[in-house]
Design an enzyme around this catalytic site. Structure first.
Site, short mmCIF file in Angstrom:
data_model
loop_
_atom_site.label_atom_id
_atom_site.label_comp_id
_atom_site.label_asym_id
_atom_site.label_seq_id
_atom_site.Cartn_x
_atom_site.Cartn_y
_atom_site.Cartn_z
N GLU A 1 33.77 -0.52 3.37
CA GLU A 1 33.04 -1.36 4.32
C GLU A 1 32.15 -2.38 3.62
O GLU A 1 32.08 -3.54 4.01
CB GLU A 1 32.18 -0.49 5.25
CG GLU A 1 32.97 0.38 6.21
CD GLU A 1 33.54 1.64 5.58
OE1 GLU A 1 33.19 1.97 4.43
OE2 GLU A 1 34.34 2.31 6.26
N HIS B 1 29.54 9.36 15.08
CA HIS B 1 30.56 8.44 15.61
C HIS B 1 30.12 7.90 16.96
O HIS B 1 30.96 7.55 17.79
CB HIS B 1 31.89 9.17 15.79
CG HIS B 1 32.70 9.28 14.53
ND1 HIS B 1 32.24 9.90 13.41
CD2 HIS B 1 33.93 8.82 14.21
CE1 HIS B 1 33.18 9.85 12.46
NE2 HIS B 1 34.21 9.20 12.92
#
Ligand SMILES: Cc1ncc(C[n+]2csc(CCOP(=O)(O)OP(=O)(O)O)c2C)c(N)n1
Lengths: 337, 315
Positions: free
Chosen positions: A64, A133
């Site tokens: 990322e 999440h």
């Protein structure tokens, strides 16, 4: 025979935005995890890789920070990249590049350069996915000067604000929400808009109460307003759309009229977006015009649980907003069932 | 390995029936690294895992009931229903935590190793992660840090060639990841991760060196997952077509390979093997049945489990 109107879902509308950008702007490319897989990004990117080639629709290693920084680098060199983080949580590994690099770039170098990177991250809560999440964190990012933060709540905005974000010369964080993907709408023709002149929008008008929210919360506010109307309470509903820089003009005007505000946000309470909305309003509205103390509906200050019964109580619902709206207006409580 | 297989198949069945709803990443086919490494973990060691860690939990001695209750969100689960399949903990058995953010526990394991070194009792930390995690910056920082600090850490990369839908050939210039250890001057070994005996051999060597104070070691254990990235299906969930590869890898089933070898040595006959499977099924069915009757966490758990002292704020 009358033709049925063609409606497009929120996810498909995002895809329309990508298709338009990739087709009409050669400087646009997109990079991130899951771009070749339906699993991460729903129907929001379907087949774009075969349509525009895997050089412009790039699926990446699990990197990322590297991908976000690389996109920033390309942006400084004339491209308009869209980095995709299939979940906001994964984007946090790239926070230095977003917050300390991209957002600072223009001001730090005297306004001479711009960093036209768009970072798209998907909010994907629920489904017993738990604490790592389920974050949305718009409040964090809306805190950062130099970073525009966009959260569309309708399919048209999902498409057009994506386009405006990518065409903006500034770094933009664009957050879309999987819970909105099913929402459908008849889309007007695409319009290239200037993100700098986009801001909060009044989506319903009433004199009793102002409901303010962004993204999925704006959608909840619209639903709650319809229900409150059935109870004789008419709401102004404001969809924030652009969280940073925040233009509170419309909210201030609305609360001067209604005297009551309920700020709804799908982020945590402390130091959150709902608090910012209320602060911006009360700083500007004469207290004598206020008919009730401002209130907020947010997540509780707890990480998302996985256990189903806890998860169900965790997220604000239309019911809950209606209840709080009724309490705030203080009337017709008995008609509520 | 048999118990892990049976527990995970049960979870897979329950996912397919919609009974278990939390995202479950099954390690069916990858049982040997967990079992092989866990055999050398002793009291006081600290083990960390990731999103695909049911096997690590069970291999370390975790109870099937604790896991089966957790995936149902029950208060009796190992994380008291707050975590689900991806967030497991079992301190008494040395499992200090598994989390789904890729690479996140690698630096944490280095810190646990450092603490073990400061404790001075010859204990170590173990970090389980996948090939995908080696693409994260955290992995490289951690390897370097562990090397310079001589932290007693066993880095275990279970290379199953996939990171979600992408094969390693689409993500890295080489399908093996030991070159990273080389770069960080961390001694390494690569082994057939579907061969329990091979896994045990490289682990023993590495653990002995770590306990002797030689600093971190890196193992690359080559294996394959039989199911999709998440859920019970083979791979349609992420659009991966790999039928031929999967068929070939199933022939390398770590359980039957070991069973055949033991049979040849005359130390395990078919009857005994069958009874292991039967026993495992009985244990799992009973644990599942108990867990289904267990209660969910109380409503207040949402706020009382956030801070050690006071409650968190309501909305
Ligand atoms: C920081 C971060 N990025 C992306 C993801 C999404 N994700 C979850 S598991 C996974 C694959 C990781 O592959 P690997 O480390 O090889 O483990 P495997 O699934 O093969 O066991 C990805 C990309 C994540 N959970 N965290």
């Amino acid at each position: 025979m009358k033709q049925a109107p063609v409606t497009t879902g929120y996810g498909a509308a995002i895809r329309d935005g990508f298709e338009y950008l990739l087709a009409s702007h050669p400087s646009v490319f997109t990079i991130g995890q899951g771009l070749w897989s339906p699993w991460y990004v729903g129907n929001s990117m379907t087949d774009l890789d075969s349509q525009f080639g895997r050089e412009r629709v790039i699926d990446t290693p699990v990197s990322e920070l590297g991908c976000t920084g690389a996109a920033l680098g390309a942006a400084l060199c004339g491209y308009r990249p869209i980095v995709i983080h299939p979940r906001v949580d994964f984007m946090l590994l790239a926070v230095d590049q977003i917050v300390t690099q991209a957002a600072k770039w223009r001001s730090m170098f005297g306004g001479q350069v711009s960093a036209p990177i768009t970072i798209r991250a998907i909010i994907n809560r629920g489904g017993e996915q738990g604490a790592q999440h389920s974050q949305s964190l718009q409040s964090w990012f809306a805190h950062i000067p130099g970073l525009r933060v966009v959260m569309p709540s309708t399919p048209t905005d999902a498409r057009d604000l994506l386009i405006a974000s990518v065409l903006s010369d500034d770094p933009v964080l664009y957050l879309d929400d999987r819970w909105l993907y099913g929402l459908e709408e008849e889309l007007p023709p695409i319009e290239e808009r200037n993100l700098a002149s986009e801001g909060p929008r009044l989506t319903r008008s009433g004199q009793d109460l102002t409901l303010v929210g962004c993204s999925y919360s704006a959608h909840l506010c619209r639903e709650a307003a319809a229900r409150l109307s059935a109870n004789g309470i008419e709401c102004d509903v404001i969809d924030i759309r652009v969280l940073n820089p925040l233009d509170a003009t419309l909210m201030i005007k609305s609360v001067r009229k209604t005297g009551r505000v309920l700020a709804v946000d799908g982020d945590w309470r402390s130091c959150g977006m709902a608090a910012e909305v209320i602060a911006s309003i009360v700083e500007a509205v004469d207290p004598r015009l206020m008919r009730a103390s401002p209130r907020r509906v947010t997540l509780p200050d707890a990480p998302a649980p996985t256990s189903n019964p806890l998860e169900r109580s965790y997220y604000p619902t239309v019911d809950y907003i209606v209840q709080r709206g009724l309490a705030l207006v203080g009337a017709q409580q008995e008609t509520f069932e | 390995m048999i118990l892990i297989r049976v527990v995970e198949e049960k979870i897979g069945d329950m996912v397919s029936q919609g009974v278990v709803k939390c995202p479950c990443h099954l390690a069916i086919g990858q049982e040997a690294p967990a079992v092989g490494v866990a055999g050398f973990v002793r009291q006081g060691d600290r083990v960390f895992g990731a999103h695909r860690s049911h096997g690590h939990y069970l291999a370390l001695g975790g109870s099937p009931h604790g896991l089966l209750a957790e995936v149902q969100g029950k208060d009796t689960g190992v994380s008291r229903g707050m975590g689900g399949s991806m967030h497991l903990i079992d301190i008494p058995n040395g499992l200090f935590g598994t989390v789904p953010i890729v690479g996140a526990t690698i630096p944490i394991a280095v810190g646990a190793g450092l603490a073990a070194k400061m404790d001075g009792r010859g204990e170590m930390a173990v970090s389980f992660f996948g090939d995908g995690a080696t693409e994260e910056g955290a992995f490289h920082e951690s390897m370097n840090l562990a090397a310079v600090l001589k932290a007693p850490v066993l880095f275990v990369c279970e290379n199953n060639f996939f990171s979600s839908h992408l094969h390693i050939n689409l993500r890295q210039p080489d399908s093996s990841v030991c070159r990273y250890a080389e770069a960080h001057r961390v001694a390494w070994a690569r082994a057939d991760g579907n061969d329990l005996v091979a896994v045990r051999a490289v682990t023993k060597e590495a653990v002995d060196a770590i306990r002797a104070g030689e600093g971190p070691r890196f193992l690359e254990l080559v294996t394959y997952r039989w199911r999709g990235h998440v859920g019970h299906r083979e791979d349609e969930d992420v659009g991966v077509k790999r039928k031929d590869d999967l068929t070939r890898w199933k022939l390398r089933d770590p359980i039957s390979r070991l069973a055949v070898a033991l049979d040849k040595l005359g130390t395990l006959n078919r009857q005994q093997l069958k009874s292991y499977w039967t026993d495992a099924h009985a244990v799992v069915e009973e644990a599942w049945a108990t867990a289904t009757h267990d209660g969910y966490p109380p409503a207040k758990a949402l706020l009382t489990r956030v801070y050690s002292g006071t409650m968190a704020q309501k909305r």
